[in-house]
Scaffold this active site. Sequence first.
Site, short mmCIF file in Angstrom:
data_model
loop_
_atom_site.label_atom_id
_atom_site.label_comp_id
_atom_site.label_asym_id
_atom_site.label_seq_id
_atom_site.Cartn_x
_atom_site.Cartn_y
_atom_site.Cartn_z
CG ASP A 36 -1.91 1.15 1.19
OD1 ASP A 36 -2.93 1.01 0.50
OD2 ASP A 36 -1.65 2.19 1.84
CG ASN A 93 -3.86 11.23 -6.72
OD1 ASN A 93 -3.19 11.40 -7.73
ND2 ASN A 93 -4.57 10.14 -6.51
CG ASP A 153 -2.96 8.37 -13.34
OD1 ASP A 153 -3.47 7.91 -12.30
OD2 ASP A 153 -3.62 8.91 -14.25
CD GLU A 192 -4.43 4.21 -2.04
OE1 GLU A 192 -4.73 4.62 -0.91
OE2 GLU A 192 -5.22 4.24 -3.00
#
Length: 389
Positions: free
Chosen positions: A242, A250, A259, A286
């Site tokens: 993770d 983000n 991305d 993620e």
Amino acid sequence: TFPPTIEQQFELDTAPRRCQRLVTGILVSVVIYNLFLIGDWLLVPDVFWLAVALHFGLVTPWMLVAAWLISRRPSPFIRESLAASLPLVIILQIDYGFATTASEFAAHYQYVVIPTLLYANVSLHRLFFPFARAITSVIVVGHAALVLMNAHLSTPVAIVVLAQLAACAYITLVANFQMERDLRRAYLYALRDRFRHAQADAASRRDALTGLANRHHLDEELRKLWAMPEDEVSPVSVVLVDIDHFKPLNDRYGHASGDLCLKRIGAVLMAELRGTGDHAIRFGGEEFLLLLPRMEMINAIRVAERIRRAIEAAAIPNEGAGLRGVVTASFGVAASSVKDLSAMELIAAADSALYAAKHKGRNQVWPPLAKTGEVIAAVTELPHRHRAL
């Protein structure tokens, strides 16, 4: 012909049907061929018993032997050579009778050569074109020589015979060539459709962003592993990954940077796979998952630690209050034999370990390695609902 690789695949795909078709055609031909003895009786009665002896003593046994050998699926060259030998021995029998008879109807008898060419090139047998061309050439040249040497045939009759033979040879070879070309072209279309289907199937198993396998692929691989004998796959290790503080990344840098981060971490995971048996999966958002059959837990922990360091060393920016300045990741590792835990229980165990890694500060592998190299059995410190099963 195709390039060697496609030619080999063409042979693998079509050989069983080709052998079956040849065997069936030969068995039908045995009956038809022996019915032509009626023609021997009517047209060349003086060599009828010779024809019977050749039919049942030589040609028919060889046809049956060839059918049996072809049913054993020999190499392509042997298979096609056996098939090509049959019209040749039939023509030799016809020509021998034609050369030895003194019947006034001999000129009509040798027209049986024409249906034999039809049989070889376009009918039940349908030789592959190189073999059809070679056998047709031998038949035409041999029979033409026999006609020219036969004193019983007048010149006009000989010319008509040779013209008909040449025309039949040409027409049947052109038809043979076109049929084989159409067969191969149809195979190419089928191969293209198969390839497109495989591409679509592969795309359905891949995550479009990272190129890693997706949950659909994971479910299939888990079913396969848990259906295999235990000694072939156990132990199975699962590593859950993770990305730490991915939402702030983000929010601060934008989804394009998020991305790109996912792609780079996906590449790091792929670099650690040992081969086709290992799988890197985008588990969701993620989160990533490594599925590692035949790997002990301690080795899976070492793999996870290498990946953790590689992600940190990649120095993907992630600055902000309470952050380390670069992207890091937390890891949960679990391992089991396929008989002790189900696939979902094993993933749940890895998820519990991941929860522990995040609970204890992130950017670490849980369980960690002790200085002695032994696994710390600390999962039991977790709250009951997060314990490894």
